[in-house]
Design a protein around this motif. Structure first.
Motif, PDB file in Angstrom:
ATOM      1  N   LEU A 520      54.769  29.614  40.512  1.00 14.91           N
ATOM      2  CA  LEU A 520      55.062  30.867  41.207  1.00 14.91           C
ATOM      3  C   LEU A 520      56.493  30.840  41.741  1.00 14.91           C
ATOM      4  CD1 LEU A 520      51.789  31.741  43.152  1.00 14.91           C
ATOM      5  CD2 LEU A 520      52.708  32.813  41.097  1.00 14.91           C
ATOM      6  N   THR A 521      57.444  30.863  40.842  1.00 10.53           N
ATOM      7  CA  THR A 521      58.850  30.965  41.229  1.00 10.53           C
ATOM      8  C   THR A 521      59.164  32.407  41.622  1.00 10.53           C
ATOM      9  OG1 THR A 521      59.544  31.420  38.969  1.00 10.53           O
ATOM     10  CG2 THR A 521      59.450  29.102  39.641  1.00 10.53           C
ATOM     11  N   ARG A 522      60.342  32.627  42.161  1.00  9.84           N
ATOM     12  CA  ARG A 522      60.708  33.988  42.569  1.00  9.84           C
ATOM     13  C   ARG A 522      60.623  34.984  41.417  1.00  9.84           C
ATOM     14  NH1 ARG A 522      64.587  36.977  41.632  1.00  9.84           N
ATOM     15  NH2 ARG A 522      65.831  35.312  40.696  1.00  9.84           N
ATOM     16  N   PRO A 523      61.237  34.698  40.265  1.00  9.16           N
ATOM     17  CA  PRO A 523      61.151  35.675  39.171  1.00  9.16           C
ATOM     18  C   PRO A 523      59.711  35.908  38.705  1.00  9.16           C
ATOM     19  CG  PRO A 523      62.893  34.079  38.756  1.00  9.16           C
ATOM     20  CD  PRO A 523      62.106  33.570  39.906  1.00  9.16           C
ATOM     21  N   GLU A 524      58.885  34.874  38.752  1.00 10.21           N
ATOM     22  CA  GLU A 524      57.500  35.018  38.281  1.00 10.21           C
ATOM     23  C   GLU A 524      56.686  35.888  39.225  1.00 10.21           C
ATOM     24  OE1 GLU A 524      54.181  34.613  35.851  1.00 10.21           O
ATOM     25  OE2 GLU A 524      56.325  34.294  35.500  1.00 10.21           O
ATOM     26  N   ILE A 525      56.903  35.732  40.547  1.00 14.74           N
ATOM     27  CA  ILE A 525      56.188  36.581  41.507  1.00 14.74           C
ATOM     28  C   ILE A 525      56.583  38.040  41.310  1.00 14.74           C
ATOM     29  CG2 ILE A 525      55.963  37.154  43.959  1.00 14.74           C
ATOM     30  CD1 ILE A 525      56.177  34.205  44.582  1.00 14.74           C
ATOM     31  N   GLU A 530      55.215  43.489  39.599  1.00 21.01           N
ATOM     32  CA  GLU A 530      55.541  44.700  38.835  1.00 21.01           C
ATOM     33  C   GLU A 530      54.475  44.992  37.787  1.00 21.01           C
ATOM     34  OE1 GLU A 530      59.403  43.869  37.315  1.00 21.01           O
ATOM     35  OE2 GLU A 530      60.439  44.489  39.164  1.00 21.01           O
ATOM     36  N   ALA A 531      53.725  43.940  37.374  1.00 23.73           N
ATOM     37  CA  ALA A 531      52.649  44.133  36.397  1.00 23.73           C
ATOM     38  C   ALA A 531      51.341  44.555  37.056  1.00 23.73           C
ATOM     39  CB  ALA A 531      52.437  42.848  35.601  1.00 23.73           C
ATOM     40  N   GLY A 532      51.326  44.683  38.397  1.00 27.62           N
ATOM     41  CA  GLY A 532      50.127  45.169  39.072  1.00 27.62           C
ATOM     42  C   GLY A 532      49.480  44.196  40.045  1.00 27.62           C
ATOM     43  N   ALA A 533      49.999  42.968  40.161  1.00 28.51           N
ATOM     44  CA  ALA A 533      49.428  42.021  41.127  1.00 28.51           C
ATOM     45  C   ALA A 533      49.709  42.508  42.545  1.00 28.51           C
ATOM     46  CB  ALA A 533      50.019  40.631  40.913  1.00 28.51           C
ATOM     47  N   ARG A 534      48.833  42.141  43.493  1.00 24.10           N
ATOM     48  CA  ARG A 534      48.996  42.557  44.876  1.00 24.10           C
ATOM     49  C   ARG A 534      48.673  41.387  45.816  1.00 24.10           C
ATOM     50  NH1 ARG A 534      51.604  45.577  42.775  1.00 24.10           N
ATOM     51  NH2 ARG A 534      51.603  47.869  42.787  1.00 24.10           N
ATOM     52  N   VAL A 535      49.206  41.487  47.038  1.00 24.50           N
ATOM     53  CA  VAL A 535      48.948  40.478  48.066  1.00 24.50           C
ATOM     54  C   VAL A 535      47.800  40.984  48.925  1.00 24.50           C
ATOM     55  CG1 VAL A 535      49.886  39.155  49.980  1.00 24.50           C
ATOM     56  CG2 VAL A 535      51.364  39.800  48.068  1.00 24.50           C
ATOM     57  N   VAL A 536      46.733  40.203  49.021  1.00 20.26           N
ATOM     58  CA  VAL A 536      45.540  40.607  49.768  1.00 20.26           C
ATOM     59  C   VAL A 536      45.087  39.453  50.655  1.00 20.26           C
ATOM     60  CG1 VAL A 536      44.801  42.193  47.953  1.00 20.26           C
ATOM     61  CG2 VAL A 536      43.969  39.831  47.951  1.00 20.26           C
ATOM     62  N   THR A 537      44.165  39.744  51.539  1.00 18.06           N
ATOM     63  CA  THR A 537      43.568  38.706  52.388  1.00 18.06           C
ATOM     64  C   THR A 537      42.053  38.761  52.253  1.00 18.06           C
ATOM     65  OG1 THR A 537      43.431  40.152  54.331  1.00 18.06           O
ATOM     66  CG2 THR A 537      45.442  38.862  54.078  1.00 18.06           C
ATOM     67  N   GLU A 548      43.357  34.746  41.046  1.00 15.30           N
ATOM     68  CA  GLU A 548      43.758  34.673  42.456  1.00 15.30           C
ATOM     69  C   GLU A 548      44.586  33.412  42.693  1.00 15.30           C
ATOM     70  OE1 GLU A 548      40.214  37.014  44.903  1.00 15.30           O
ATOM     71  OE2 GLU A 548      40.192  34.823  44.779  1.00 15.30           O
ATOM     72  N   HIS A 549      45.712  33.573  43.355  1.00 11.95           N
ATOM     73  CA  HIS A 549      46.575  32.441  43.674  1.00 11.95           C
ATOM     74  C   HIS A 549      46.751  32.385  45.192  1.00 11.95           C
ATOM     75  CE1 HIS A 549      47.765  32.128  39.396  1.00 11.95           C
ATOM     76  NE2 HIS A 549      47.716  33.453  39.431  1.00 11.95           N
ATOM     77  N   VAL A 550      46.357  31.265  45.811  1.00 11.14           N
ATOM     78  CA  VAL A 550      46.466  31.128  47.263  1.00 11.14           C
ATOM     79  C   VAL A 550      47.930  30.922  47.637  1.00 11.14           C
ATOM     80  CG1 VAL A 550      45.764  29.817  49.305  1.00 11.14           C
ATOM     81  CG2 VAL A 550      44.154  30.144  47.405  1.00 11.14           C
ATOM     82  N   LEU A 551      48.426  31.811  48.531  1.00 11.07           N
ATOM     83  CA  LEU A 551      49.793  31.681  49.033  1.00 11.07           C
ATOM     84  C   LEU A 551      49.817  30.995  50.399  1.00 11.07           C
ATOM     85  CD1 LEU A 551      51.170  35.242  48.149  1.00 11.07           C
ATOM     86  CD2 LEU A 551      51.166  33.174  46.730  1.00 11.07           C
ATOM     87  N   THR A 576      41.348  32.259  56.879  1.00 10.91           N
ATOM     88  CA  THR A 576      41.699  33.473  56.147  1.00 10.91           C
ATOM     89  C   THR A 576      42.670  33.103  55.039  1.00 10.91           C
ATOM     90  OG1 THR A 576      41.417  34.884  58.094  1.00 10.91           O
ATOM     91  CG2 THR A 576      42.739  35.762  56.292  1.00 10.91           C
ATOM     92  N   LEU A 577      42.366  33.534  53.817  1.00 11.06           N
ATOM     93  CA  LEU A 577      43.236  33.244  52.681  1.00 11.06           C
ATOM     94  C   LEU A 577      44.148  34.432  52.417  1.00 11.06           C
ATOM     95  CD1 LEU A 577      40.684  31.646  50.166  1.00 11.06           C
ATOM     96  CD2 LEU A 577      42.090  30.517  51.898  1.00 11.06           C
ATOM     97  N   VAL A 578      45.420  34.157  52.181  1.00  4.29           N
ATOM     98  CA  VAL A 578      46.387  35.170  51.746  1.00  4.29           C
ATOM     99  C   VAL A 578      46.649  34.900  50.274  1.00  4.29           C
ATOM    100  CG1 VAL A 578      48.664  36.169  52.094  1.00  4.29           C
ATOM    101  CG2 VAL A 578      47.386  35.283  54.053  1.00  4.29           C
ATOM    102  N   LEU A 579      46.291  35.870  49.422  1.00  7.04           N
ATOM    103  CA  LEU A 579      46.250  35.642  47.990  1.00  7.04           C
ATOM    104  C   LEU A 579      47.161  36.600  47.249  1.00  7.04           C
ATOM    105  CD1 LEU A 579      42.382  35.701  47.879  1.00  7.04           C
ATOM    106  CD2 LEU A 579      43.708  33.614  47.621  1.00  7.04           C
ATOM    107  N   LEU A 580      47.688  36.127  46.131  1.00  7.73           N
ATOM    108  CA  LEU A 580      48.313  36.999  45.137  1.00  7.73           C
ATOM    109  C   LEU A 580      47.272  37.176  44.039  1.00  7.73           C
ATOM    110  CD1 LEU A 580      50.905  38.475  44.120  1.00  7.73           C
ATOM    111  CD2 LEU A 580      51.421  36.384  42.842  1.00  7.73           C
ATOM    112  N   THR A 581      46.730  38.391  43.950  1.00  5.48           N
ATOM    113  CA  THR A 581      45.640  38.610  43.004  1.00  5.48           C
ATOM    114  C   THR A 581      46.085  39.540  41.889  1.00  5.48           C
ATOM    115  OG1 THR A 581      43.395  39.486  42.738  1.00  5.48           O
ATOM    116  CG2 THR A 581      44.747  40.477  44.480  1.00  5.48           C
ATOM    117  N   GLU A 582      45.649  39.220  40.684  1.00 10.60           N
ATOM    118  CA  GLU A 582      46.013  40.014  39.510  1.00 10.60           C
ATOM    119  C   GLU A 582      44.834  40.846  39.019  1.00 10.60           C
ATOM    120  OE1 GLU A 582      48.254  37.710  36.567  1.00 10.60           O
ATOM    121  OE2 GLU A 582      48.400  36.120  38.061  1.00 10.60           O
ATOM    122  N   THR A 583      43.789  40.900  39.825  1.00 12.90           N
ATOM    123  CA  THR A 583      42.607  41.646  39.381  1.00 12.90           C
ATOM    124  C   THR A 583      42.527  42.984  40.066  1.00 12.90           C
ATOM    125  OG1 THR A 583      41.293  40.567  41.116  1.00 12.90           O
ATOM    126  CG2 THR A 583      41.315  39.562  38.917  1.00 12.90           C
TER     127      THR A 583
END
Length: 583
Positions: A520-525, A530-537, A548-551, A576-583
């Motif tokens: 999860l480098t800067r360009p990859e995030i 931009e492809a639709g992933a979001r940050v959720v808890t 789901e990727h735990v941040l 509480t998990l802060v996640l980058l989710t692609e679903t």
């Protein structure tokens, strides 16, 4: 003394000074709690550490010049523009009310109880006015009171050192002037001494302002220039009139802190290291001169004086200073329970007591041992009781993390919203107007625009910050800022990892622990967002699902634990998990 004794004594003083500070840092106690007993014990067991024997008549001048360096450093932190609102009113009142009431109560008490002349009692009372950030700072770092309390007490400690130094020098010269025959000549000598210190300090500050502001110097050379200027001006003043160098050093520091057009760095590692070493050497050396015999008839009266200052004078000062402000009662009581004495009190006592005793001022010989007892008693008392008192009063800082997110990209704003939803007090900063508008539209707290450009801004805003997360789209900026901010924030500083193929100037080589998983480098995030992933808890009720990727993991007490390229925290129920989710 023989050469072998000088080697042994000098080596022992340095080892005791640094060793005591090292031990104190490991024990998380103020260094004075270790330095004073170490020096006193060494002085009682061997004559080799006696600075009077090691240095002879040069000891007192060296102490005076060392204190000048300490006061100059304290003066550099006195940018009065950063004191605002009710806090400013409280700090200013603590200074003038504290000085007045401490001097009056201590002097009136010392005359009969310590069997001193009025002149010696006033000198002792003036010395005991000072506290100092070198003592208050470590205590507050251990106790962790609310941010407002920490700010008020640190500012009071920083200001009272130079104020007390100036006042002590003026009182000292006033006493000597009063002992001279003829009122007119005494007053003239007093005014001449004050004018010399103030004038020389102003000239020295002007020279430094020109050199540091107009000539490009490396950090090492800039530090050497300041050190040479302070010692040179202070030595010249002392050569002309005794102890006027302290006044000049304070004036130089305060002037440079407030003159326009000059921004000194928030942190000065070499200078701070030098000051720390000087403090250790002074405490060990000065406490070695306090013999058990000199304490025999002073301990109990000095403890009684301490009780007066701690139980009566300081609480009264605190409540009067906070009267008519929005400082609540519980915080007023804690302010009234925090006034330890420190290095400037010890050093000025060592300097002034010997001079006054040489001029046959009755009771002057008791100034140093009495000051020694008050320092030990106040530091021990506050060091042992400050935390339970703060807990009982309910003024401890919440254990929740307060992260600063640097960057205003859409995904970074979503991350800030998620952390805020997890219960954290989030602060953001961005440079571009578009990003700052986006942050404000999200209802998030925005730091001042000059944060990264101003040392003053960094020092003011980063107070209380526990984590700095560098999330901008510029890898080199993130790398450089991580190197800079590590010296300005108490907590951790982490940045996004650059891409593996990064060709930046700094980013690939800056080192340090990067945020998130290695992929999860800067360009990859940015690509995934931009492809639709979001940050959720969500609560930690099971392992991350596919996509789901735990941040971050936010513990129940509000502590933020990031996933890094080297550490992956194990979630437990209640987190509480802060996640980058692609679903």
């Amino acid at each position: 003394m023989s050469a072998d004794q000088v080697y042994a004594g000098a080596g022992l003083i340095v080892v005791l000074a640094v060793g005591s500070q090292l031990l104190a840092s490991r024990l998380r106690v103020p260094a004075l709690l270790v330095l004073l007993p170490a020096g006193f014990t060494a002085g009682a067991l061997t004559d080799n550490v006696d600075p009077q024997r090691l240095l002879g008549d040069s000891f007192s001048p060296l102490v005076s010049l060392s204190v000048a360096v300490i006061l100059y450093d304290a003066g550099l932190g006195l940018d009065l523009r950063r004191l605002k609102g009710h806090n400013r009113r409280v700090v200013i009142r603590l200074l003038w009310l504290g000085t007045l009431l401490t001097m009056v109560s201590a002097a009136l008490f010392a005359v009969p109880v310590l069997d001193m002349s009025a002149q010696a009692a006033v000198m002792l009372a003036t010395i005991l006015v000072v506290s100092g950030p070198t003592v208050v700072g470590p205590l507050l770092a251990f106790v962790r009171p609310t941010e407002r309390l920490r700010r008020i007490l640190v500012w009071e400690g920083s200001l009272i050192d130079p104020v007390g130094g100036i006042l002590g020098a003026l009182v000292f010269h006033g006493i000597l002037a009063g002992s001279r025959p003829g009122f007119g000549s005494g007053v003239g000598h007093f005014l001449a001494s004050a004018a010399l210190g103030l004038g020389a300090g102003a000239v020295g500050a002007g020279v430094l302002w020109l050199v540091l502001g107009r000539v490009r110097l490396s950090e090492e050379l800039a530090t050497s220039v300041q050190l040479a200027a302070v010692i040179g001006v202070a030595a010249a003043c002392d050569a002309l009139r005794d102890d006027t160098g302290l006044i000049s050093a304070v004036v130089m520091g305060m002037a440079l802190a407030n003159l326009p057009g000059l921004e000194l760095p928030t942190r000065r590692p070499f200078f701070e290291t030098l000051v720390s070493l000087i403090i250790g050497l002074l405490f060990v050396s000065i406490s070695a001169t306090v013999t058990p015999e000199s304490l025999r008839h002073v301990v109990l009266p000095s403890l009684a004086l301490t009780a007066l200052l701690v139980l009566v004078t300081r609480p009264l000062i605190a409540h009067l200073a906070a009267a008519g402000t929005d400082v609540p009662a519980r915080e007023r009581w804690f302010i009234g329970w925090m006034a330890p004495r420190g290095i400037v009190a010890a050093a000025t006592a060592s300097t002034f007591s010997a001079e006054l005793a040489a001029h046959h001022i009755a009771g002057a010989g008791r100034i140093l041992p009495a000051t020694f007892v008050v320092i030990v008693a106040t530091v021990t008392l506050y060091g042992l009781t400050a935390f339970p008192v703060a807990r009982r009063l309910g003024v401890l800082r919440p254990s929740r993390s307060r992260p600063l997110l640097v960057g205003g990209a859409p995904w970074a704003v979503d991350l800030a919203r998620a952390l805020s939803a997890a219960g954290l007090d989030v602060l953001m900063w961005a440079g571009a107007d578009e990003e700052r508008t986006r942050i404000e539209a999200a209802g998030l707290e925005l730091a001042p625009g000059e944060l990264m450009a101003s040392a003053e801004g960094i020092g003011a805003v980063l107070e209380g910050i526990t984590d700095v997360l560098l999330l901008t789209g510029e890898d080199d900026f993130n790398a450089l800022a991580s190197l800079t901010l590590r010296e300005s924030v108490e907590g951790t500083v982490r940045r996004l990892a650059p891409s593996a193929a990064s060709e930046g100037v700094v980013a690939p080589y800056a080192g340090g622990e990067a945020l998130f998983d290695a992929d999860l480098t800067r360009p990859e995030i940015v690509r995934r967002y931009e492809a639709g992933a979001r940050v959720v808890t969500r609560t930690a009720d099971g392992p991350p699902a596919a996509g789901e990727h735990v941040l971050f993991v936010v513990r129940p007490e509000g502590r933020l634990v990031p996933v890094t390229d080297g550490v992956r925290p194990e979630p437990v129920p209640g987190d509480t998990l802060v996640l980058l989710t692609e679903t």
